[in-house]
Enzyme design. Structure first.
Site, PDB file in Angstrom:
ATOM      1  N   ASP A 204       0.823  -1.212   0.000  1.00 23.85           N
ATOM      2  CA  ASP A 204       0.000   0.000   0.000  1.00 23.85           C
ATOM      3  C   ASP A 204       0.860   1.267   0.000  1.00 23.85           C
ATOM      4  O   ASP A 204       1.879   1.337   0.683  1.00 23.85           O
ATOM      5  CB  ASP A 204      -0.878  -0.028   1.273  1.00 23.85           C
ATOM      6  CG  ASP A 204      -1.833   1.141   1.349  1.00 23.85           C
ATOM      7  OD1 ASP A 204      -2.704   1.241   0.466  1.00 23.85           O
ATOM      8  OD2 ASP A 204      -1.713   1.962   2.284  1.00 23.85           O
ATOM      9  N   GLU A 211      10.991  11.219   2.885  1.00 20.77           N
ATOM     10  CA  GLU A 211      10.740  12.660   2.766  1.00 20.77           C
ATOM     11  C   GLU A 211      12.079  13.362   2.541  1.00 20.77           C
ATOM     12  O   GLU A 211      13.051  13.067   3.240  1.00 20.77           O
ATOM     13  CB  GLU A 211      10.110  13.230   4.050  1.00 20.77           C
ATOM     14  CG  GLU A 211       8.780  12.595   4.437  1.00 20.77           C
ATOM     15  CD  GLU A 211       8.912  11.224   5.050  1.00 20.77           C
ATOM     16  OE1 GLU A 211       8.040  10.363   4.807  1.00 20.77           O
ATOM     17  OE2 GLU A 211       9.915  10.980   5.771  1.00 20.77           O
ATOM     18  N   GLU A 246       1.012  -0.535  -5.141  1.00 17.85           N
ATOM     19  CA  GLU A 246      -0.037   0.466  -5.301  1.00 17.85           C
ATOM     20  C   GLU A 246       0.654   1.815  -5.394  1.00 17.85           C
ATOM     21  O   GLU A 246       1.041   2.406  -4.392  1.00 17.85           O
ATOM     22  CB  GLU A 246      -1.006   0.482  -4.110  1.00 17.85           C
ATOM     23  CG  GLU A 246      -2.178   1.410  -4.395  1.00 17.85           C
ATOM     24  CD  GLU A 246      -2.660   2.251  -3.209  1.00 17.85           C
ATOM     25  OE1 GLU A 246      -3.754   2.801  -3.309  1.00 17.85           O
ATOM     26  OE2 GLU A 246      -1.928   2.370  -2.209  1.00 17.85           O
TER      27      GLU A 246
END
Length: 549
Positions: A204, A211, A246
């Site tokens: 998922d 980041e 995904e």
């Protein structure tokens, strides 16, 4: 080790996505569970699907239907136990099918013991398992995904006076993949479930793991490096098991997630899906042709996963602003039908319950490049309820028969009521009624799956357009060379579909097949012979044919 000699089984597989809570209640508490699923494996085998994909089954407060994980090595109490899960895995394998489960790698629930420990103090040993900051001004270039509900990717935590980072709901803090401990823990969790015998994971929210300042914090090189580590780990320890990405991105960006066959085995092709619907409304193939021209070649072991609908809204992230407005006008005229950047409706209601259009889109789904996914209930044309919370309207109980609660459960109270409207109510739309009707959608889909299974060309063949002048018609070749088949080493199938509600005439240049008579493998009907003249075709409204030469 692999329990499967065919390491590329996923290329031929048809996937069936189901929500355990919605499928079948085995202990009569109003929630679907693993014991209930076990009793329906024969149904899935009879339908003809190859791989069952389960939405999250982990412990969770269920703020986001299980995507807010509060424990990675267990089963949510509503769904059963690890023993129940093992019984399902064994039952699926005994029937010659496969099973993959969701793994949520990007974030946890704020109820997860790791997060509770992480926020307990700035000195906590788990502090760096999440992304903390004194300021909410970092990573300003990252978009907000859930625009309807969140105003920032940062959430202030009064316990320690700092902010934590989240790409989805603020109840789902992001894990910090700059922590070696987090990276290793996720590999250990993969091993835990592989030991139980699963055939892979749908991973998922892949693009958001890292980041970096001055970037949009998506698809970063560090993310790809970690995915390579995951793939190497799975290849070495669990050959024959798969990782499905995904990544709701443009095909060129998703292409990177295959790497050189050293990242994901499979990835969803999100942008093709809205364009199938668009082509149907426009009665013109252009949107499909454009997106497939924009889809790059992928490495030999890789495979796209394609779908018409799933458990989320019909996402319109990967279309232009103009196309999004068009899709909203055509398919979501009532504002309540819209959610985030998408549409909260199931397949049959989207197509006004027109069985010709439903069958047409399925015929394309099962013949375009990639492995298709059926969303539970779409094989019988189940409806939805846009007035339910969030995306719950497309996650209602499976409709098995016309008895009380649609044969889903005998409980007085269900997790969500069954659908009972005059068009899609369970007394009209259910498995039992459709299995009894040879002309039903269920029988059509079962038949198409049966035909698809006999022809490796759909999972493994090359793809090329054969575009007639008439733009209301779409045609494409699927071709495979099979050295093992002595009688016919090359299999050629021409798929041709009519995207319009009128009969359409056209001609195609089929001279390279001169001297043959095409057979429609869906009906066994033999078509007129081909010579060097343009081949004339007349296609009924919403007709589809798979012609083998």
């Amino acid at each position: 080790m692999s329990h499967n000699p065919n390491l590329t089984w996923y290329k031929d597989a048809v996937f069936y996505e189901l929500y355990v809570r919605a499928f079948k209640d085995g202990n009569e508490d109003g929630h679907g569970d693993l014991k209930g699923l076990l009793t329906k494996l024969d149904y899935l085998q009879e339908l003809g699907v190859d791989c069952i994909w389960l939405l999250p089954i982990y412990p969770s407060p269920l703020f986001d239907d299980g995507y807010d994980v509060s424990g990675y090595r267990g089963i949510h109490e509503d769904f059963g136990t690890l023993e129940d899960f093992k019984a399902v895995v064994d039952g699926i394998h005994e029937r010659g099918m496969y099973i993959i489960v969701d793994i949520v790698v990007n974030h946890t629930s704020d109820h997860h013991p790791w997060f509770i420990e992480s926020r307990s103090s700035k000195e906590s040993t788990k502090r760096d398992w999440y992304v903390w900051s004194e300021s909410d001004q970092r990573y300003r270039d990252a978009r907000i995904i859930f625009l309807d509900t969140e105003t920032s990717n940062w959430e202030y935590d009064p316990l320690t006076g700092e902010y934590y980072w989240h790409r989805f709901f603020h109840q789902q803090p992001d894990l910090n993949y700059d922590s070696p401990a987090v990276q290793q823990e996720m590999l250990d969790i993969i091993d835990f479930w592989m030991e139980l015998g699963i055939d892979g994971f749908r991973v998922d929210a892949v693009p958001y793991l890292f980041e970096r300042e001055g970037t949009n914090c998506e698809n970063l090189p560090e993310t790809h490096d970690y995915v390579k580590r995951m793939r190497a780990h799975v290849n070495t320890r669990w050959p024959g098991r798969i990782l499905l990405a995904e990544a709701n991105q443009w095909p060129a960006d998703v292409r990177a997630y295959f790497g050189d066959d050293d990242e994901f085995h499979m990835a969803f092709h999100f942008p093709i899906m809205p364009r199938l619907f668009m082509a149907l409304k426009q009665q013109n193939r252009k949107s499909i042709v454009d997106i497939l021209h924009r889809t790059p070649e992928i490495p030999p072991l890789a495979q796209w996963c394609i779908f018409l609908r799933n458990h989320d809204e019909l996402t319109l992230e990967m279309v232009t602003e103009e196309e999004r407005q068009y899709m909203w006008e055509q398919y979501a005229p009532i504002p309540r039908m819209r959610l985030n950047l998408g549409i909260r409706r199931r397949l049959a209601p989207l197509l006004d319950n027109d069985s010709r259009q439903i069958k047409l889109l399925n015929a394309m789904l099962f013949s375009l490049p990639g492995s298709p996914i059926i969303y539970y209930g779409d094989e019988i044309g189940m409806g939805d309820d846009i007035w339910r919370e969030d995306r719950n309207g497309v996650r209602t109980p499976m409709q098995w028969n016309s008895s009380n609660n649609a044969g889903f459960s005998n409980a007085a109270q269900l997790y969500e009521p069954v659908l009972n409207d005059p068009v899609f109510g369970y007394e009209l739309v259910n498995v039992e009624q459709q299995q009894a009707d040879p002309g039903s959608l269920w029988h059509t889909i079962r038949h198409v799956l049966e035909v698809r299974k006999r022809h490796k060309v759909f999972g493994r063949g090359t793809f090329a357009f054969a575009l007639p002048e008439n733009e209301g018609l779409l045609a494409y070749w699927r071709v495979i060379e099979d050295a093992s088949a002595a009688d016919s080493p090359v299999e050629k199938v021409l798929v041709i579909v009519n995207l319009t509600g009128e009969t359409q005439q056209t001609t195609l240049d089929l001279s390279e097949c001169a001297g043959t008579r095409p057979v429609d493998i869906l009906t066994d009907k033999v078509w007129p012979g081909v010579d060097h003249e343009p081949y004339s075709l007349a296609l009924a409204p919403y007709a589809y044919h798979w012609l083998k030469f």
